[in-house]
Write an enzyme that holds these catalytic residues in place. Sequence first.
Site, PDB file in Angstrom:
ATOM      1  N   THR A 123       0.756  -1.015   0.193  1.00  0.00           N
ATOM      2  CA  THR A 123       0.180   0.189   0.309  1.00  0.00           C
ATOM      3  C   THR A 123       0.710   1.334  -0.109  1.00  0.00           C
ATOM      4  O   THR A 123       1.899   0.819   0.561  1.00  0.00           O
ATOM      5  CB  THR A 123      -0.429   0.134   0.990  1.00  0.00           C
ATOM      6  OG1 THR A 123      -1.460   0.850   1.798  1.00  0.00           O
ATOM      7  CG2 THR A 123      -0.189  -0.383   2.653  1.00  0.00           C
ATOM      8  N   TYR A 150      -0.730  -0.719  10.309  1.00  0.00           N
ATOM      9  CA  TYR A 150      -1.874  -0.501   8.858  1.00  0.00           C
ATOM     10  C   TYR A 150      -0.366  -0.826   8.447  1.00  0.00           C
ATOM     11  O   TYR A 150       0.014  -1.358   7.236  1.00  0.00           O
ATOM     12  CB  TYR A 150      -2.846  -0.202   8.926  1.00  0.00           C
ATOM     13  CG  TYR A 150      -3.140  -0.644   6.968  1.00  0.00           C
ATOM     14  CD1 TYR A 150      -3.647  -2.013   6.410  1.00  0.00           C
ATOM     15  CD2 TYR A 150      -3.094  -0.025   6.062  1.00  0.00           C
ATOM     16  CE1 TYR A 150      -3.653  -2.405   5.331  1.00  0.00           C
ATOM     17  CE2 TYR A 150      -2.914   0.132   4.685  1.00  0.00           C
ATOM     18  CZ  TYR A 150      -3.247  -0.956   4.101  1.00  0.00           C
ATOM     19  OH  TYR A 150      -3.433  -1.327   2.666  1.00  0.00           O
TER      20      TYR A 150
HETATM   21  C1  UD1 Z   1      -7.164   5.248   3.060  1.00  0.00           C
HETATM   22  C2  UD1 Z   1      -6.446   5.046   3.303  1.00  0.00           C
HETATM   23  C3  UD1 Z   1      -4.806   4.271   3.136  1.00  0.00           C
HETATM   24  C4  UD1 Z   1      -5.087   3.542   2.098  1.00  0.00           C
HETATM   25  C5  UD1 Z   1      -6.129   3.734   0.781  1.00  0.00           C
HETATM   26  C6  UD1 Z   1      -6.351   2.956  -0.186  1.00  0.00           C
HETATM   27  C7  UD1 Z   1      -7.091   5.885   5.586  1.00  0.00           C
HETATM   28  C8  UD1 Z   1      -7.180   6.980   7.027  1.00  0.00           C
HETATM   29  N1  UD1 Z   1      -5.960   5.740   4.653  1.00  0.00           N
HETATM   30  O1  UD1 Z   1      -6.896   6.014   2.206  1.00  0.00           O
HETATM   31  O2  UD1 Z   1      -4.318   3.814   4.097  1.00  0.00           O
HETATM   32  O3  UD1 Z   1      -4.269   2.792   1.543  1.00  0.00           O
HETATM   33  O4  UD1 Z   1      -7.243   4.418   1.584  1.00  0.00           O
HETATM   34  O5  UD1 Z   1      -6.837   1.866   0.323  1.00  0.00           O
HETATM   35  O6  UD1 Z   1      -7.783   4.651   6.162  1.00  0.00           O
HETATM   36  N2  UD1 Z   1     -12.635  11.499   2.736  1.00  0.00           N
HETATM   37  C9  UD1 Z   1     -13.267  12.848   2.573  1.00  0.00           C
HETATM   38  N3  UD1 Z   1     -15.269  12.186   2.956  1.00  0.00           N
HETATM   39  C10 UD1 Z   1     -14.930  11.212   3.625  1.00  0.00           C
HETATM   40  C11 UD1 Z   1     -13.644  10.328   2.901  1.00  0.00           C
HETATM   41  C12 UD1 Z   1     -13.221  10.414   2.572  1.00  0.00           C
HETATM   42  O7  UD1 Z   1     -13.622  13.896   2.210  1.00  0.00           O
HETATM   43  O8  UD1 Z   1     -16.129  10.707   3.805  1.00  0.00           O
HETATM   44  C13 UD1 Z   1     -11.946  12.399   1.812  1.00  0.00           C
HETATM   45  C14 UD1 Z   1     -10.623  11.600   2.888  1.00  0.00           C
HETATM   46  O9  UD1 Z   1     -10.287  13.246   4.028  1.00  0.00           O
HETATM   47  C15 UD1 Z   1      -9.243  11.660   1.547  1.00  0.00           C
HETATM   48  C16 UD1 Z   1      -9.947  10.986   0.701  1.00  0.00           C
HETATM   49  O10 UD1 Z   1     -11.207  11.632   0.648  1.00  0.00           O
HETATM   50  O11 UD1 Z   1      -8.876  13.386   1.309  1.00  0.00           O
HETATM   51  C17 UD1 Z   1      -9.580   9.880   0.436  1.00  0.00           C
HETATM   52  O12 UD1 Z   1      -9.895   8.943   1.280  1.00  0.00           O
HETATM   53  P1  UD1 Z   1     -10.698   7.499   1.750  1.00  0.00           P
HETATM   54  O13 UD1 Z   1     -11.530   7.603  -0.067  1.00  0.00           O
HETATM   55  O14 UD1 Z   1     -10.872   7.280   2.459  1.00  0.00           O
HETATM   56  O15 UD1 Z   1      -8.469   6.859   1.287  1.00  0.00           O
HETATM   57  P2  UD1 Z   1      -7.383   7.624   1.811  1.00  0.00           P
HETATM   58  O16 UD1 Z   1      -7.546   8.099   3.521  1.00  0.00           O
HETATM   59  O17 UD1 Z   1      -6.657   8.037   0.955  1.00  0.00           O
END
Ligand code: UD1
Length: 339
Positions: A123, A150
């Site tokens: 990852t 993780y």
């Molecule tokens: C997540 C994991 C990361 C993993 C990747 C791929 C976490 C903290 N990180 O990445 O370790 O390698 O998935 O599986 O779990 N966001 C919103 N609203 C929401 C959800 C997300 O604004 O309801 C934003 C987050 O702040 C971020 C972006 O969307 O900026 C992507 O978030 P997300 O889809 O959760 O993935 P990551 O956190 O980047």
Amino acid sequence: MNILVTGGAGYIGSHVAKQLLESTTHDIIIIDNLSTGNKQTLKTLQKIRDFKFIKLDLNRFKKVDKVLEKYKIDTIMHFAASIIVPESVENPLKYYMNNTVNTTNLIKCAFNNGIKKFIFSSTAAVYGEPIDILTSGIDESYVTHPINPYGMSKLMSEQILMDAATINDDFKFVIFRYFNVVGADINYDASELQPRIGQSFPNATHLIKIASECASGKRVKMSIFGDDYATDDGTGVRDYIHVDDLADAHIRAIDYLQINPSDIFNLGYGKGFSVKEVVETMKQVTKVDFSADIVNRRAGDPAILIANNAKIISKMNWTPKYDDLALICKSAYEWEKKL
Ligand code: UD1
């Protein structure tokens, strides 16, 4: 060739298994403990082509060893893992057991059985929180500094794989570091997108899954975590890669390892989209409006995470086919409606 897919009933493992069944003639053996994997997914895969399924936890080392021996496995593709970042902070030992210990033992079993090829699902979380925002994206030589158990459990597994390979000249590996893996099976039926498999895991935390839950009416609204980042529109930017493009790289890795040395590859498109862009695209392709309120930043979220994917493109001749945010959102939504 006989290929073992651990975690083949899970999200990424099942998309790789699907491509193995559809586009190769290899014999496929899936091991999954079905803790998060999905039985229905396995039934759907069986319709493509027959394979052997063994319900087994990788912590049953002796049994795993016997499976490798019985099915004369040539290549291991290892996806089975725990993957939820906040859970890893609350329960780190679960992550070191399920991810690091089980991977170590799987490598040991591979050695016991003379298995020469190992493809490992890692990852971008191994890069932690990049201290500088790189316009060229993060390449594989970027410093690894995980900020949660993780990411550390995966980085430790990578290191163990590398150390083990140095004492066994016949043994080769490919490590893939995934950026944000999203979307569902690209399958057109009468020109309509009809995903057969997708992300089934409940209690979603990932952006595109949550946005598709809103668009399909399963959730009334969602939150945008912060709009004060140093990005064009202030919201977080990520490199979203369609799961079928990611799976394709794994199929290529099998042939790649026949003639090339072990290596590590980032898997992303090398292109970033902000949270606002993702939410707007989901609304446009589904023609459904939903509320997305700006709230505080989520702890531990870096501003920008984009892969530099030059290495996999040049060395594996990997050519993404679904590098299209609208198609990605559409496939996630169509799958969500079926769930
Ligand atoms: C997540 C994991 C990361 C993993 C990747 C791929 C976490 C903290 N990180 O990445 O370790 O390698 O998935 O599986 O779990 N966001 C919103 N609203 C929401 C959800 C997300 O604004 O309801 C934003 C987050 O702040 C971020 C972006 O969307 O900026 C992507 O978030 P997300 O889809 O959760 O993935 P990551 O956190 O980047």
